[in-house]
Design an enzyme around this catalytic site. Structure first.
Site, short mmCIF file in Angstrom:
data_model
loop_
_atom_site.label_atom_id
_atom_site.label_comp_id
_atom_site.label_asym_id
_atom_site.label_seq_id
_atom_site.Cartn_x
_atom_site.Cartn_y
_atom_site.Cartn_z
CG HIS A 1 -3.85 -5.42 -6.15
ND1 HIS A 1 -3.39 -4.12 -6.06
CD2 HIS A 1 -2.75 -6.22 -6.21
CE1 HIS A 1 -2.06 -4.16 -6.08
NE2 HIS A 1 -1.65 -5.41 -6.16
CD GLU B 1 0.16 -7.55 -3.03
OE1 GLU B 1 0.86 -8.33 -3.69
OE2 GLU B 1 -0.76 -6.89 -3.52
P1 PGA Z 1 5.25 -5.91 -6.53
O1 PGA Z 1 3.66 -5.94 -6.73
O2 PGA Z 1 5.75 -7.31 -6.67
O3 PGA Z 1 5.74 -5.00 -7.63
O4 PGA Z 1 5.49 -5.36 -5.18
C1 PGA Z 1 2.88 -6.93 -6.13
C2 PGA Z 1 1.43 -6.58 -6.25
O5 PGA Z 1 1.08 -5.40 -6.24
O6 PGA Z 1 0.58 -7.49 -6.33
#
Ligand code: PGA
Length: 253
Positions: free
Chosen positions: A95, A164
């Site tokens: 992450h 992401e």
């Molecule tokens: P968010 O976070 O849905 O608040 O953008 C997603 C994440 O950081 O995994």
């Protein structure tokens, strides 16, 4: 079956709130049997939530992090073997809040990922570019080749990958997600890279998710694509009503 991964991050602040939220998840999971819900709470709440999980429902538990060694002089760390008795099935790895706030390198992510696969825990590997407008396939190639170094084709059936983009995470973007078109392009690209690293056959079975400001308003535009296997959801996963709507829409797709 789509998978929705709830990344609670360092929330909520009390065990009571965590229990209430998890109860809600359990209820929702019984309503939407065609959605795979994975809750990744702060490590301290795992024990209690594991007890609630035993009472019913279909919510899987995931770790937000763990350390690659089993035991020893590693102050502040928790090993995967310590977490496994709480029934975790998944672990978030890579992450951006670990990469860029806690200084986690691809080499560290790789060590954890190898441990997860060895211990039969499903790693959810998060990758993506840091800055808006900087989407490039070579960034994904670089992250995937470092994070998956030494992984053998035979081990990979437990792997999930999530595209992401860091800039699209709600706390960085004020809630503005990537466009479904860009997300789809990145997901297709990740699958091509995995096909080159392993094989076409293997790559086609790896679930690839999208994360970054997913909410009830936009979830259909991402999960509507068969290529996108699910979503990693941060802030929307902490608001019961909003998350309930998101699950309902996800289940209807
Ligand atoms: P968010 O976070 O849905 O608040 O953008 C997603 C994440 O950081 O995994």
């Amino acid at each position: 079956m789509k998978i929705i991964v709830a990344n609670w991050k360092m929330n909520p602040t009390t065990l009571r709130e965590a229990n209430d939220l998890f109860h809600f998840y359990v209820d929702q999971s019984l309503r939407h049997l065609n959605i795979n819900i994975v809750a990744c709470p702060p490590v301290l709440y795992l024990e209690e939530l594991a007890k609630l999980k035993k009472e019913g429902g279909q919510v899987a538990l995931g770790a937000q992090d763990f350390f690659w060694e089993e035991t020893g002089a590693f102050t502040g760390q928790v090993s995967l073997s310590m977490l496994k008795p709480f029934g975790i099935e998944y672990a978030l790895l890579g992450h951006s809040e670990k990469r860029y706030i806690a200084g986690e390198t691809d080499e560290m992510i790789n060590k954890k990922l190898l441990v997860a696969l060895k211990q039969n825990i499903k790693p959810i590997l998060l990758i993506g570019e840091k800055d808006k407008g900087d989407y490039r396939q070579d960034i994904l190639i670089d992250q995937l080749s470092r994070d998956l170094a030494g992984v053998e084709a035979g081990q990979i059936s437990n792997l999930l990958v999530c595209y992401e983009p860091v800039w699209a995470i709600s706390s960085n973007s004020g809630g503005v997600s990537d466009t479904p078109e860009n997300a789809l392009e990145a997901v297709v690209s990740i699958r091509e890279i995995l096909a080159k690293m392993f094989s076409q056959e293997i790559a086609q079975d790896i679930p690839i998710l999208y994360g970054g400001s997913v909410n009830s308003q936009n979830v259909a535009s991402f999960l509507g694509h068969p290529e996108i296997a699910g979503a990693v959801v941060g802030s929307a996963s902490l608001q019961a009503e909003e998350f309930g709507k998101l699950l309902e829409i996800g289940a209807s797709l």
